[in-house]
Design a protein around this motif. Structure first.
Motif, PDB file in Angstrom:
ATOM      1  N   ARG A 155     -32.183 -11.838 -10.467  1.00 55.19           N
ATOM      2  CA  ARG A 155     -31.047 -11.788 -11.506  1.00 55.19           C
ATOM      3  C   ARG A 155     -31.728 -11.956 -12.884  1.00 55.19           C
ATOM      4  O   ARG A 155     -32.791 -12.075 -13.157  1.00 55.19           O
ATOM      5  CB  ARG A 155     -30.496 -13.510 -11.576  1.00 55.19           C
ATOM      6  CG  ARG A 155     -31.198 -14.805 -11.560  1.00 55.19           C
ATOM      7  CD  ARG A 155     -32.773 -14.685 -11.871  1.00 55.19           C
ATOM      8  NE  ARG A 155     -33.356 -16.219 -11.867  1.00 55.19           N
ATOM      9  CZ  ARG A 155     -34.107 -16.713 -12.850  1.00 55.19           C
ATOM     10  NH1 ARG A 155     -34.099 -15.938 -13.909  1.00 55.19           N
ATOM     11  NH2 ARG A 155     -34.291 -17.720 -12.944  1.00 55.19           N
TER      12      ARG A 155
ATOM     13  N   ALA B 163     -31.096 -13.649 -16.901  1.00 53.06           N
ATOM     14  CA  ALA B 163     -30.429 -14.938 -16.822  1.00 53.06           C
ATOM     15  C   ALA B 163     -30.796 -15.351 -18.530  1.00 53.06           C
ATOM     16  O   ALA B 163     -31.266 -16.225 -18.785  1.00 53.06           O
ATOM     17  CB  ALA B 163     -31.047 -16.195 -16.228  1.00 53.06           C
TER      18      ALA B 163
ATOM     19  N   SER C 209     -29.971 -16.600 -22.133  1.00 56.83           N
ATOM     20  CA  SER C 209     -29.560 -17.705 -23.001  1.00 56.83           C
ATOM     21  C   SER C 209     -28.951 -16.946 -24.345  1.00 56.83           C
ATOM     22  O   SER C 209     -29.812 -16.225 -25.099  1.00 56.83           O
ATOM     23  CB  SER C 209     -30.590 -18.717 -23.657  1.00 56.83           C
ATOM     24  OG  SER C 209     -31.247 -19.228 -22.484  1.00 56.83           O
TER      25      SER C 209
ATOM     26  N   GLU D  63     -26.962 -18.269 -19.527  1.00 54.77           N
ATOM     27  CA  GLU D  63     -27.361 -19.686 -19.607  1.00 54.77           C
ATOM     28  C   GLU D  63     -26.858 -20.205 -20.955  1.00 54.77           C
ATOM     29  O   GLU D  63     -27.626 -20.056 -21.935  1.00 54.77           O
ATOM     30  CB  GLU D  63     -28.850 -19.812 -19.225  1.00 54.77           C
ATOM     31  CG  GLU D  63     -28.796 -19.017 -18.035  1.00 54.77           C
ATOM     32  CD  GLU D  63     -30.497 -19.392 -17.342  1.00 54.77           C
ATOM     33  OE1 GLU D  63     -31.369 -19.733 -17.982  1.00 54.77           O
ATOM     34  OE2 GLU D  63     -30.462 -19.527 -16.020  1.00 54.77           O
TER      35      GLU D  63
ATOM     36  N   TYR E 121     -31.209 -27.353 -18.971  1.00 52.50           N
ATOM     37  CA  TYR E 121     -31.592 -25.913 -18.507  1.00 52.50           C
ATOM     38  C   TYR E 121     -32.363 -26.043 -17.229  1.00 52.50           C
ATOM     39  O   TYR E 121     -31.969 -25.199 -16.359  1.00 52.50           O
ATOM     40  CB  TYR E 121     -32.591 -25.359 -19.698  1.00 52.50           C
ATOM     41  CG  TYR E 121     -33.367 -24.196 -19.229  1.00 52.50           C
ATOM     42  CD1 TYR E 121     -32.738 -23.103 -18.848  1.00 52.50           C
ATOM     43  CD2 TYR E 121     -34.874 -24.482 -18.950  1.00 52.50           C
ATOM     44  CE1 TYR E 121     -33.482 -22.098 -18.368  1.00 52.50           C
ATOM     45  CE2 TYR E 121     -35.449 -23.496 -18.571  1.00 52.50           C
ATOM     46  CZ  TYR E 121     -35.038 -22.341 -18.074  1.00 52.50           C
ATOM     47  OH  TYR E 121     -35.699 -21.389 -17.369  1.00 52.50           O
TER      48      TYR E 121
ATOM     49  N   ARG F 205     -39.389 -13.276 -14.606  1.00 55.28           N
ATOM     50  CA  ARG F 205     -38.937 -13.635 -16.081  1.00 55.28           C
ATOM     51  C   ARG F 205     -40.327 -13.636 -16.856  1.00 55.28           C
ATOM     52  O   ARG F 205     -41.458 -13.685 -16.392  1.00 55.28           O
ATOM     53  CB  ARG F 205     -38.338 -15.168 -15.867  1.00 55.28           C
ATOM     54  CG  ARG F 205     -39.196 -16.132 -15.424  1.00 55.28           C
ATOM     55  CD  ARG F 205     -38.397 -17.539 -15.272  1.00 55.28           C
ATOM     56  NE  ARG F 205     -39.061 -18.579 -14.381  1.00 55.28           N
ATOM     57  CZ  ARG F 205     -38.480 -19.615 -13.954  1.00 55.28           C
ATOM     58  NH1 ARG F 205     -37.211 -19.695 -14.451  1.00 55.28           N
ATOM     59  NH2 ARG F 205     -39.304 -20.343 -13.365  1.00 55.28           N
TER      60      ARG F 205
ATOM     61  N   HIS G 251     -41.933 -19.061 -19.308  1.00 55.87           N
ATOM     62  CA  HIS G 251     -41.360 -19.964 -18.089  1.00 55.87           C
ATOM     63  C   HIS G 251     -42.153 -20.717 -17.393  1.00 55.87           C
ATOM     64  O   HIS G 251     -41.953 -21.464 -16.255  1.00 55.87           O
ATOM     65  CB  HIS G 251     -40.026 -19.613 -17.630  1.00 55.87           C
ATOM     66  CG  HIS G 251     -38.899 -19.161 -18.392  1.00 55.87           C
ATOM     67  ND1 HIS G 251     -38.117 -20.229 -18.874  1.00 55.87           N
ATOM     68  CD2 HIS G 251     -38.650 -18.175 -19.158  1.00 55.87           C
ATOM     69  CE1 HIS G 251     -37.328 -19.813 -19.940  1.00 55.87           C
ATOM     70  NE2 HIS G 251     -37.492 -18.543 -19.966  1.00 55.87           N
TER      71      HIS G 251
HETATM   72  N1  GLU Z   1     -32.442 -18.330 -20.112  1.00 53.12           N
HETATM   73  C1  GLU Z   1     -33.604 -18.554 -19.987  1.00 53.12           C
HETATM   74  C2  GLU Z   1     -34.131 -17.588 -21.341  1.00 53.12           C
HETATM   75  O1  GLU Z   1     -33.404 -16.933 -21.888  1.00 53.12           O
HETATM   76  C3  GLU Z   1     -34.333 -17.622 -18.955  1.00 53.12           C
HETATM   77  C4  GLU Z   1     -34.519 -18.358 -17.655  1.00 53.12           C
HETATM   78  C5  GLU Z   1     -34.977 -17.806 -16.381  1.00 53.12           C
HETATM   79  O2  GLU Z   1     -35.136 -16.713 -16.406  1.00 53.12           O
HETATM   80  O3  GLU Z   1     -35.167 -18.777 -15.314  1.00 53.12           O
HETATM   81  O4  GLU Z   1     -35.203 -17.531 -21.720  1.00 53.12           O
END
Ligand code: GLU
Length: 471
Positions: free
Chosen positions: A6, A8, A10, A42, A180, A198, A202
């Protein structure tokens, strides 16, 4: 196992090179293993999420050809599901209500800091027996207080965190909105994500997310944390770097093929190979060849690749793409030469489509003014007779061919005993407004007889006016 990845983002800003790389790696990995790639927005941070950013994310991904198989899912549309799981976690004792006010938390932090301790939530509400029915509360996850969380990162190898280092994370804010880390976990679980690819920012969230997943008896996905991209000064990208917005690359005239090829190489390699087509990447890409160290952005390299693709993709394709750029600049391509002609003659000169648009404009519209310095040098009274001679020769031409135009210019240089270079320069200024242009006979040819004569006449009038004003 059916691979499911995925992207994702924000939606708090535009897509930049770093996030596109994450999307690209996730997309390619899914494609390589005939899996699925999903897009998830997100957006639970309501204050910072913007619908304009969502639009720009979708537009950027579409432009680059990173199509998604499911979604876009929006976390704000899944709030009931998060609530349902929070209830279950509260009932099973995996989460608890914390009634500490912001002020109390601050007080606890202050005390810990003044005692030289690492500030963290003291877990006073973790084993509360009484429920403060009317008091505001957040919901916290009951993180294990001993043991370790270990995971095998596909890029960085084994990563271990001590549970004692991890707080009891807030999973639902006092306004009822989940946080989150919790939403990510629920979504990765519900969407059957097998590989989470990612940014390395993170990594610290991962042990927290793994603990929550474990408490839900869920399968833990495979994680791959991609390293940072540094700007040309070796620093982290900032808002001011021109890499911020992927749409800006479209506007500057970069081709998606070049951008994809450039971005994939920022951290991934396959021997020394520089050029990769989409279909090749879909066969070759793997997580094992992603580099652990950070990579550096180089606009020079990106320009080089863009030039490569301008010159190596089928001319029909480039002409089609260029058409849109011309239209965006309000250039009517019906009023000039066929774009394919122009491309065949000149494409090797350009690094971006936008540069092409600026240079090709003169074939479709009259330029507004002569470059001042060039006009001072070449549009002078002594040159009127040369221009008149050329005007007459051209007017009488019955065929319009590059070779004939070259002959006219060469002949004039010989009969008038003028350096050929000088005549060429003069004609460049007259026909394009500047001293720099492609080969002048080809410019004349593409302009056509009518425009060429018009511009010769315009230059003659310009010189005459100048003499009149000066006298
Ligand atoms: N929404 C998060 C961001 O834009 C990414 C979250 C993820 O990939 O787990 O940094």
């Amino acid at each position: 196992m059916k691979v499911k990845t995925r992207f994702a983002p924000s939606p708090t800003g535009d897509l930049h090179i770093g996030s596109i790389r994450t999307a690209l790696y996730s997309w390619l990995f899914a494609r390589r293993y005939n899996g699925k790639f999903i897009l998830r927005i997100e957006d639970t941070d309501c204050e910072r999420s913007k619908s304009l950013s969502v639009q720009s994310i979708l537009k950027g991904l579409k432009w680059l050809g990173l199509n998604w198989d499911e979604g876009p899912y929006f976390q704000t549309q899944r709030l009931d599901r998060y609530k349902e799981l929070i209830e279950i976690m509260l009932n099973t004792g995996n989460a608890y209500k914390c009634y500490c006010s912001q002020k109390e938390i601050e007080k606890q932090r202050f005390k810990q800091i003044s005692e030289g301790k690492k500030p963290r939530y003291t877990r006073v509400c973790r084993n509360l027996k009484i429920k403060h029915v009317s008091k505001k509360y957040v919901v916290r996850f009951k993180n294990p207080t001993s043991g370790k969380v270990t995971f095998e990162d596909k890029i960085r190898g084994k990563i271990i965190f001590d549970n004692i280092e991890l707080d009891d994370l807030i999973i639902q804010r006092s306004n009822g909105i989940p946080t989150y880390n919790f939403c990510v976990v629920v979504d990765d679980l519900d969407m059957n994500i097998t590989h989470v690819i990612r940014g390395e920012d993170h990594i610290n969230n991962t042990p927290r997310q793994i603990n929550i997943l474990k408490s839900l008896n869920a399968q833990i996905p495979i994680y791959a944390h991609v390293s940072m991209i540094l700007n040309e000064n070796g620093k982290k990208f900032s808002k001011r770097d021109n890499s911020e917005n992927i749409i800006a690359y479209y506007k500057k005239g970069f081709l998606p093929e070049a951008l994809i090829n450039y971005i994939i190489r920022l951290g991934w390699s396959h021997g020394d190979q520089e050029i990769f087509s989409f279909s090749e990447l879909k066969k070759l890409f793997n997580l094992d060849s992603i580099n652990k160290s950070s990579s550096s952005f180089s606009i020079k390299k990106l320009l080089w690749l863009n030039k490569y693709y301008i010159n190596n993709l089928p001319v029909n394709h480039i002409a089609n793409v260029l058409k849109d750029y011309m239209k965006n600049e309000n250039i009517n391509i019906e009023k000039g030469p066929n774009l394919k002609f122009l491309l065949n003659l000149y494409k090797h000169r350009f690094h971006t489509l936008q540069d092409m648009v600026s240079s090709f404009r003169l074939f479709y519209e009259e330029f507004e003014s002569f470059d001042l310095q060039s006009a001072d040098e070449y549009l002078i009274s002594n040159n009127i007779y040369i221009l008149k001679k050329i005007f007459n020769r051209i007017k009488n031409l019955s065929f319009w061919k590059i070779e004939m135009l070259t002959e006219v210019i060469n002949n004039q240089a010989t009969t008038l005993n003028i350096d050929l270079k000088k005549i060429n320069m003069l004609l460049r200024v007259v026909l394009t407004g500047k001293k720099y242009s492609p080969n002048i006979s080809s410019v004349m040819f593409l302009l056509g007889k009518e425009k060429t004569l018009l511009r010769l006449k315009k230059a003659i009038i310009f010189i005459k006016n100048k003499i009149y004003i000066q006298s």
